[in-house]
Design a protein around this motif. Structure first.
Motif, short mmCIF file in Angstrom:
data_model
loop_
_atom_site.label_atom_id
_atom_site.label_comp_id
_atom_site.label_asym_id
_atom_site.label_seq_id
_atom_site.Cartn_x
_atom_site.Cartn_y
_atom_site.Cartn_z
N LYS A 104 11.60 -21.60 20.06
CA LYS A 104 11.98 -21.59 21.47
C LYS A 104 11.87 -23.00 22.04
N PHE A 105 10.83 -23.71 21.64
CA PHE A 105 10.63 -25.10 22.07
C PHE A 105 11.82 -25.96 21.62
N ARG A 106 12.24 -25.77 20.39
CA ARG A 106 13.36 -26.55 19.86
C ARG A 106 14.62 -26.29 20.69
N GLU A 107 14.87 -25.02 20.99
CA GLU A 107 16.03 -24.66 21.81
C GLU A 107 15.93 -25.30 23.19
N ALA A 108 14.72 -25.26 23.77
CA ALA A 108 14.52 -25.82 25.11
C ALA A 108 14.74 -27.33 25.13
N ILE A 109 14.27 -28.02 24.10
CA ILE A 109 14.43 -29.48 24.04
C ILE A 109 15.91 -29.85 24.02
N HIS A 110 16.69 -29.13 23.22
CA HIS A 110 18.12 -29.44 23.14
C HIS A 110 18.83 -29.15 24.47
N LEU A 111 18.45 -28.06 25.12
CA LEU A 111 19.07 -27.73 26.41
C LEU A 111 18.70 -28.76 27.47
N ILE A 112 17.45 -29.16 27.50
CA ILE A 112 17.01 -30.14 28.50
C ILE A 112 17.69 -31.49 28.26
N ASP A 113 17.74 -31.92 27.00
CA ASP A 113 18.36 -33.20 26.67
C ASP A 113 19.86 -33.21 27.00
N ALA A 114 20.46 -32.01 26.98
CA ALA A 114 21.89 -31.89 27.30
C ALA A 114 22.12 -31.68 28.80
N GLY A 115 21.04 -31.69 29.58
CA GLY A 115 21.17 -31.51 31.02
C GLY A 115 21.39 -30.07 31.43
N ASN A 116 21.02 -29.12 30.57
CA ASN A 116 21.23 -27.70 30.87
C ASN A 116 19.91 -26.96 31.11
N THR A 117 19.06 -27.55 31.91
CA THR A 117 17.75 -26.98 32.16
C THR A 117 17.82 -25.56 32.69
N ARG A 118 18.81 -25.28 33.52
CA ARG A 118 18.89 -23.94 34.12
C ARG A 118 19.21 -22.85 33.10
N ARG A 119 19.62 -23.25 31.92
CA ARG A 119 19.93 -22.27 30.88
C ARG A 119 18.71 -21.93 30.03
N LEU A 120 17.56 -22.47 30.37
CA LEU A 120 16.35 -22.22 29.57
C LEU A 120 15.95 -20.75 29.56
N GLY A 121 16.19 -20.07 30.65
CA GLY A 121 15.77 -18.67 30.74
C GLY A 121 14.38 -18.55 31.34
N SER A 122 14.08 -17.39 31.87
CA SER A 122 12.83 -17.19 32.60
C SER A 122 11.62 -17.00 31.71
N THR A 123 11.82 -16.83 30.38
CA THR A 123 10.68 -16.57 29.49
C THR A 123 10.30 -17.77 28.63
N SER A 124 10.92 -18.92 28.86
CA SER A 124 10.64 -20.08 28.00
C SER A 124 9.18 -20.52 28.11
N VAL A 125 8.60 -20.47 29.31
CA VAL A 125 7.20 -20.85 29.48
C VAL A 125 6.28 -19.86 28.76
N LEU A 126 6.52 -18.57 28.97
CA LEU A 126 5.70 -17.54 28.34
C LEU A 126 5.74 -17.64 26.82
N GLN A 127 6.91 -17.96 26.27
CA GLN A 127 7.05 -18.01 24.82
C GLN A 127 6.46 -19.26 24.19
N THR A 128 6.28 -20.30 24.96
CA THR A 128 5.81 -21.56 24.38
C THR A 128 4.40 -21.96 24.77
N MET A 129 3.83 -21.32 25.78
CA MET A 129 2.44 -21.65 26.11
C MET A 129 1.52 -20.92 25.11
N ALA A 130 0.43 -21.59 24.73
CA ALA A 130 -0.46 -21.02 23.72
C ALA A 130 -0.97 -19.64 24.11
N SER A 131 -1.27 -19.46 25.40
CA SER A 131 -1.81 -18.18 25.85
C SER A 131 -0.73 -17.13 26.09
#
Length: 424
Positions: free
Chosen positions: A118-145
């Motif tokens: 999920k982190f890899r997907e997020a990095i590519h989206l952010i680098d491409a300027g598509n932050t809004r496409r990250l989805g609402s669960t990106s934080v939940l899926q990538t935070m350790a807790s």
């Protein structure tokens, strides 16, 4: 007066089996979960084999809604949720839609790194300027807790809900943290365990360190086993294990099935001194951890019937055996039976301690010692120290009363827990 703590439920998602009954059969029969992965070959890995659980899309729907599955790419969360909810159900509890949290139940569920894909997907989206496409669960899926938060919401736990992280010792440490909370009267039940993601972005660093074998790609299930004469390196794995710890009087009052009692344990660190390093254990610290676990459990070294070691299939295996000898002051024929799960599952990293705790408790509950896979030729430094019959290559039916489980992790951190067959 400290509360007694027992185990009333277990769940497991391992490379060689998913589910408690299937896992018991797998470890009894020596079933391997190690496979060749074309993806690793395509990425030019030296070691192109590993272990990851086989979970069908149909099975996933038993644990997640279609909405939850949408965009869910954290394999560690998937494994942890399955193992955790299975342990909860195995203990006789059901998921409810009650608005009031269960104040007496908590969760300590660890991980090393979570949601790498999920982190890899997020990095590519952010680098491409598509932050809004990250989805609402990106934080939940990538935070350790994310794993403890996910389980906490599913089960409605209102006591302590948190995540720990101590490399390979994570699962064993989580169990001891939950044990201490119940023992101190701060909770009645604690769901404890750990999980690990699979795949190249988790395993790549170890391949780069050249501590994974590169000469078993065509025959993965024959890859080196713990305590074997070969010390070619460990096989990377993934998955999750979970145990439901419960205060004894609570379990007794509801007539719960009890797998074992947790007598106690110890965690410490070698401080990366005295021979210890980021990748090697300080032997003095390991021995102190073993002795501390015995003291905290109120038992003598001679009461240990069996050890489920950390034992990874590397040059550290003979050193670990020597540390057990010195920590227990037991040698040759007087040495306990000892085995390692890693010949069947690989080294499941942050999930290893919890998966192996489940295997240890199953052995104690069912009175057997599972065989050491790929250990037909014992390492000479081990066979010179302990009797070879104490390292069984095949499963043995043996009456057991007390078993010790150890995890010695990256960063020179150690954990030992002592389980006892349930007595009144």
């Amino acid at each position: 007066m400290k509360n007694r703590v027992v185990i009333t439920g277990m769940g497991v998602v391992a490379p060689n089996a998913v589910g408690l009954e299937e896992f018991e059969t797998a470890i009894r029969t020596g079933k391997s979960g190690i496979e060749f992965y074309q993806e690793l070959a395509d990425l030019n890995f030296s070691c192109q084999i590993g272990g990851k659980p086989d979970i069908s899309s149909e099975k996933l729907k038993n644990y997640f809604t279609d909405l939850q599955l949408r965009g869910l790419k954290s394999s560690g969360i998937i494994y942890g949720v399955i193992a955790g909810t299975d342990a909860w159900a195995d203990a006789g509890f059901v998921k409810t839609g009650e608005e009031t949290p269960d104040w007496d139940s908590g969760i300590i569920f660890g991980t090393g790194i979570l949601g790498v894909d999920k982190f890899r997907e997020a990095i590519h989206l952010i680098d491409a300027g598509n932050t809004r496409r990250l989805g609402s669960t990106s934080v939940l899926q990538t935070m350790a807790s994310g794993i403890s938060a996910y389980l906490g919401g599913i089960l409605g736990c209102g006591n302590q809900v948190t995540t720990n992280s101590s490399a390979c010792t994570t699962g064993t440490e989580a169990l001891l943290m939950g044990f201490e909370r119940i023992q101190a009267g701060k909770a009645k039940r604690m769901l404890v365990g750990s999980c690990s993601d699979h795949g190249p972005y988790v395993w790549g660093g170890f391949d780069a360190m050249r501590i994974l074998p590169g000469n078993y790609n065509e025959n993965p299930q024959e890859a080196p086993g713990p305590m074997n004469a070969s010390v070619a390196g460990f096989i990377p794995g993934s998955g999750a294990g979970a145990l439901l710890l419960e205060e004894y009087s609570s379990a007794k009052a509801r007539g719960a099935k009890i797998y074992a009692e947790v007598l106690g344990g110890e965690v410490n660190s070698g401080g990366q001194r005295g021979g210890g390093s980021m990748t090697a254990a300080n032997s003095q610290a390991v021995q102190r951890c073993i002795k501390g676990a015995l003291k905290n459990s109120g038992i003598s070294a001679n009461e240990i019937d069996a050890i489920n070691g950390h034992l990874t299939g590397t040059s550290g295996d003979p050193v670990e055996i020597e540390n057990w000898m010195l920590g227990l002051n037991r040698k040759k024929e007087n040495f306990p039976y000892i085995n390692s799960l890693k010949g069947m599952t690989g080294h499941c990293l942050s999930a290893s301690g919890s998966i192996e705790c489940v295997a240890s408790v199953l052995q104690l509950y069912k009175n057997f010692i599972f065989g050491n896979v790929n250990c037909e030729k014992l390492h000479p430094e081990i066979s010179n120290r302990i009797a070879s019959e104490k390292v069984p290559p095949k499963t043995m039916e043996v009456p057991l009363n007390i078993i010790a489980k150890a995890s010695f992790g990256f960063g020179d951190v150690n954990g030992v827990v002592i389980f006892r067959k349930m007595t009144e």
